[in-house]
Design a protein around this motif. Structure first.
Motif, PDB file in Angstrom:
ATOM      1  N   ARG A  59      12.565  21.000  13.311  1.00 33.79           N
ATOM      2  CA  ARG A  59      13.954  20.741  13.719  1.00 33.79           C
ATOM      3  C   ARG A  59      14.642  22.032  14.156  1.00 33.79           C
ATOM      4  O   ARG A  59      15.445  22.015  15.095  1.00 33.79           O
ATOM      5  CB  ARG A  59      14.714  20.083  12.567  1.00 33.79           C
ATOM      6  CG  ARG A  59      14.284  18.646  12.268  1.00 33.79           C
ATOM      7  CD  ARG A  59      14.925  18.149  10.991  1.00 33.79           C
ATOM      8  NE  ARG A  59      16.391  18.234  11.054  1.00 33.79           N
ATOM      9  CZ  ARG A  59      17.180  18.250   9.986  1.00 33.79           C
ATOM     10  NH1 ARG A  59      16.647  18.225   8.753  1.00 33.79           N
ATOM     11  NH2 ARG A  59      18.486  18.312  10.127  1.00 33.79           N
ATOM     12  N   ASP A  62      13.523  22.885  17.683  1.00 30.11           N
ATOM     13  CA  ASP A  62      14.197  22.029  18.654  1.00 30.11           C
ATOM     14  C   ASP A  62      15.653  22.444  18.840  1.00 30.11           C
ATOM     15  O   ASP A  62      16.167  22.476  19.972  1.00 30.11           O
ATOM     16  CB  ASP A  62      14.137  20.569  18.204  1.00 30.11           C
ATOM     17  CG  ASP A  62      12.721  20.001  18.236  1.00 30.11           C
ATOM     18  OD1 ASP A  62      11.847  20.611  18.898  1.00 30.11           O
ATOM     19  OD2 ASP A  62      12.488  18.952  17.585  1.00 30.11           O
ATOM     20  N   ALA A  63      16.334  22.773  17.735  1.00 25.89           N
ATOM     21  CA  ALA A  63      17.752  23.119  17.803  1.00 25.89           C
ATOM     22  C   ALA A  63      17.972  24.412  18.580  1.00 25.89           C
ATOM     23  O   ALA A  63      18.873  24.507  19.424  1.00 25.89           O
ATOM     24  CB  ALA A  63      18.326  23.246  16.385  1.00 25.89           C
ATOM     25  N   GLN A  65      15.938  25.846  20.801  1.00 31.00           N
ATOM     26  CA  GLN A  65      15.575  25.690  22.201  1.00 31.00           C
ATOM     27  C   GLN A  65      16.596  24.844  22.968  1.00 31.00           C
ATOM     28  O   GLN A  65      16.835  25.072  24.155  1.00 31.00           O
ATOM     29  CB  GLN A  65      14.173  25.091  22.299  1.00 31.00           C
ATOM     30  CG  GLN A  65      13.090  26.068  21.839  1.00 31.00           C
ATOM     31  CD  GLN A  65      11.704  25.456  21.805  1.00 31.00           C
ATOM     32  OE1 GLN A  65      11.462  24.481  21.110  1.00 31.00           O
ATOM     33  NE2 GLN A  65      10.793  26.024  22.582  1.00 31.00           N
ATOM     34  N   ARG A  66      17.209  23.898  22.289  1.00 29.16           N
ATOM     35  CA  ARG A  66      18.271  23.114  22.933  1.00 29.16           C
ATOM     36  C   ARG A  66      19.450  24.014  23.310  1.00 29.16           C
ATOM     37  O   ARG A  66      19.969  23.940  24.440  1.00 29.16           O
ATOM     38  CB  ARG A  66      18.745  21.997  21.996  1.00 29.16           C
ATOM     39  CG  ARG A  66      19.986  21.259  22.508  1.00 29.16           C
ATOM     40  CD  ARG A  66      20.456  20.198  21.517  1.00 29.16           C
ATOM     41  NE  ARG A  66      20.676  20.728  20.178  1.00 29.16           N
ATOM     42  CZ  ARG A  66      21.764  21.420  19.806  1.00 29.16           C
ATOM     43  NH1 ARG A  66      22.719  21.705  20.693  1.00 29.16           N
ATOM     44  NH2 ARG A  66      21.888  21.833  18.562  1.00 29.16           N
ATOM     45  N   VAL A  67      19.865  24.879  22.380  1.00 26.20           N
ATOM     46  CA  VAL A  67      20.970  25.790  22.674  1.00 26.20           C
ATOM     47  C   VAL A  67      20.605  26.736  23.811  1.00 26.20           C
ATOM     48  O   VAL A  67      21.423  27.021  24.694  1.00 26.20           O
ATOM     49  CB  VAL A  67      21.368  26.589  21.418  1.00 26.20           C
ATOM     50  CG1 VAL A  67      22.392  27.674  21.761  1.00 26.20           C
ATOM     51  CG2 VAL A  67      21.940  25.665  20.346  1.00 26.20           C
ATOM     52  N   ARG A  69      18.616  26.195  26.336  1.00 22.42           N
ATOM     53  CA  ARG A  69      18.712  25.471  27.612  1.00 22.42           C
ATOM     54  C   ARG A  69      20.156  25.256  28.023  1.00 22.42           C
ATOM     55  O   ARG A  69      20.545  25.506  29.175  1.00 22.42           O
ATOM     56  CB  ARG A  69      18.004  24.119  27.500  1.00 22.42           C
ATOM     57  CG  ARG A  69      16.483  24.193  27.414  1.00 22.42           C
ATOM     58  CD  ARG A  69      15.871  22.806  27.594  1.00 22.42           C
ATOM     59  NE  ARG A  69      16.358  21.853  26.588  1.00 22.42           N
ATOM     60  CZ  ARG A  69      15.778  21.646  25.407  1.00 22.42           C
ATOM     61  NH1 ARG A  69      14.706  22.356  25.059  1.00 22.42           N
ATOM     62  NH2 ARG A  69      16.257  20.747  24.567  1.00 22.42           N
ATOM     63  N   GLU A  70      20.976  24.812  27.075  1.00 19.31           N
ATOM     64  CA  GLU A  70      22.363  24.482  27.400  1.00 19.31           C
ATOM     65  C   GLU A  70      23.171  25.718  27.772  1.00 19.31           C
ATOM     66  O   GLU A  70      24.015  25.675  28.674  1.00 19.31           O
ATOM     67  CB  GLU A  70      23.023  23.766  26.213  1.00 19.31           C
ATOM     68  CG  GLU A  70      22.435  22.388  25.933  1.00 19.31           C
ATOM     69  CD  GLU A  70      23.024  21.764  24.681  1.00 19.31           C
ATOM     70  OE1 GLU A  70      23.792  22.463  23.962  1.00 19.31           O
ATOM     71  OE2 GLU A  70      22.717  20.585  24.407  1.00 19.31           O
ATOM     72  N   ALA A 390      23.758  26.021  15.230  1.00 21.56           N
ATOM     73  CA  ALA A 390      22.636  25.086  15.324  1.00 21.56           C
ATOM     74  C   ALA A 390      21.655  25.267  14.164  1.00 21.56           C
ATOM     75  O   ALA A 390      21.159  24.285  13.592  1.00 21.56           O
ATOM     76  CB  ALA A 390      21.921  25.271  16.658  1.00 21.56           C
TER      77      ALA A 390
END
Length: 410
Positions: A59, A62-63, A65-67, A69-70, A390
């Motif tokens: 998790r 994922d958290a 890598q999401r930040v 990208r955004e 995150a």
């Protein structure tokens, strides 16, 4: 968009994900045995930090890598260490866009306003030695400071002096952005501040101000009898065993290091910043470190003890340090060069091209370090704040490192 004075103030070393939150850079309560802070955070309903199981670390991956990208973050390194519950050390993305060199945990990084925690530590050691008093007026040590007979060293350290922040001065912004490699002296930095009237009565409110730390750095030099970088090296870094942390005099930057990326430029275009000179930050933001040293520092500064158990500052002084009056932003307090954000104690850092976050959660004896090679904000938020939030949403949902976007870095 072109660099504004408010934006520069943040990047330049304000870096507080707190905005000036109470300090661009830091705030958090402490439950350490040697120092109990005034914590604005609620009592946790469950474990302060979750075990770093494969499910939790997935998790986290994922958290983060999401930040990335955004927010368009080129590279980031995250470290979480918690006794008996495991550790998490990951790097994602690239350290340099030009050759696609990977980000890695061993890279040196500029740490911006985290420098403040070292400067104030040096000051507090001099307090313990009786060489300065926290409630002495700065005018006792330096002439020419506006309201110098009223502003105390304590008010400088807890960001309640009322002095004008030199990094908001238009002439300073022009000088820096016209030549980011130039060198500034501490007196030049003070001159940019002192031409402005005081902003409010000393102690009246919290207002993050880099000028305060320039003055404290000069006090450390005067009363400690050494250049600030030498004093910090001998009395803080060496006893802590922090061999990869340094206080550069100019633009020197140990290798290997990440390239930095900023849009704090005269034309608003993204530029590489590894060669920029951080002397304009001096006692407020010039230092360099790496992940492992900052892991050491997270616990050391929050507890007041070196890794070998020796006191870095006295328990009484540490208690004063970790008294973190409210800053005006929910869940956030700022003490003597240190912040408390929902239970996480430490500081963040930001200057053009680099951001960092080094915090410690005493309730779980857990350290969190975040290092990034950009300071470009996303929807008004510092990238280090976004990553810190995150991560803590996953590992410590009762203690989330969050700061309101409208206050971040302004």
């Amino acid at each position: 968009m072109p660099l504004s004075s408010a934006r520069l103030r943040r990047g330049i070393v304000a870096a507080v994900a707190l905005g000036t939150l109470a300090a661009p850079l830091g705030a958090a309560p402490s439950l350490a045995a040697t120092a109990v802070a005034q914590s604005p955070s609620p009592s946790p309903s469950g474990p302060a930090v979750h075990a770093l199981t494969p499910e939790v670390t997935g998790r986290l991956d994922d958290a983060v890598q999401r930040v990335m990208r955004e927010a368009g973050i080129p590279g980031v390194t995250v470290g979480v260490w918690t006794p008996d519950k495991g550790e998490y050390v990951r790097s994602f993305g690239v350290a340099d866009k030009s050759d696609r060199r990977e980000m890695s945990p061993d890279l040196y990084m500029r740490i911006g306003s985290e420098t403040k925690t070292f400067t104030v530590t040096a000051l507090l050691q001099l307090v313990d030695e009786g060489k300065v008093g926290l409630d002495d007026p700065i005018g006792k040590y330096m002439d020419g400071v506006p309201n110098g007979d009223k502003i105390t060293l304590r008010q400088l350290a807890d960001m309640r002096s009322g002095l004008f922040n030199y990094t908001e001065d238009p002439d300073f912004v022009k000088a820096l952005t016209s030549d980011p490699t130039r060198s500034f002296t501490p007196q030049q930095l003070l001159d940019y501040s002192f031409k402005h009237p005081v902003q409010f009565r000393p102690g009246a409110k919290f207002s993050y101000c880099n000028t305060n730390l320039i003055l404290l750095g000069l006090v450390v030099e005067q009363r400690g009898g050494q250049a600030l970088g030498d004093y910090i090296q001998q009395h803080v870094l060496d006893p802590a065993g922090m061999t990869r942390t340094s206080f550069p005099q100019g633009a020197e930057f140990p290798k290997p290091h990440a390239q930095g990326y900023t849009n704090q430029t005269a034309d608003g275009k993204v530029a590489e910043t590894a060669g920029w000179n951080p002397s304009w930050g001096w006692a407020a933001g010039a230092m360099v470190s790496d992940l492992e040293d900052l892991r050491t520092w997270s616990r050391t500064v929050a507890t007041g003890r070196f890794p070998d158990g020796e006191q870095m500052v006295s328990p009484a002084t540490q208690r004063e340090r970790l008294t973190t009056p409210p800053t005006g932003y929910p869940g956030t307090g700022y003490g003597l060069g240190i912040f408390d954000v929902h239970g996480w104690i430490g500081h963040n850092g930001s200057l053009p091209g680099y951001e960092s976050l080094t915090v410690y959660l005493p309730a779980a004896r857990t350290s969190l370090v975040v290092l990034l090679n950009t300071d470009i904000t996303h929807d008004g938020q510092e990238p280090s704040t976004l990553v810190g939030q995150a991560v803590t949403e996953v590992i410590s949902p009762d203690h989330v490192f969050e700061l309101p976007a409208q206050h971040a870095g302004h």
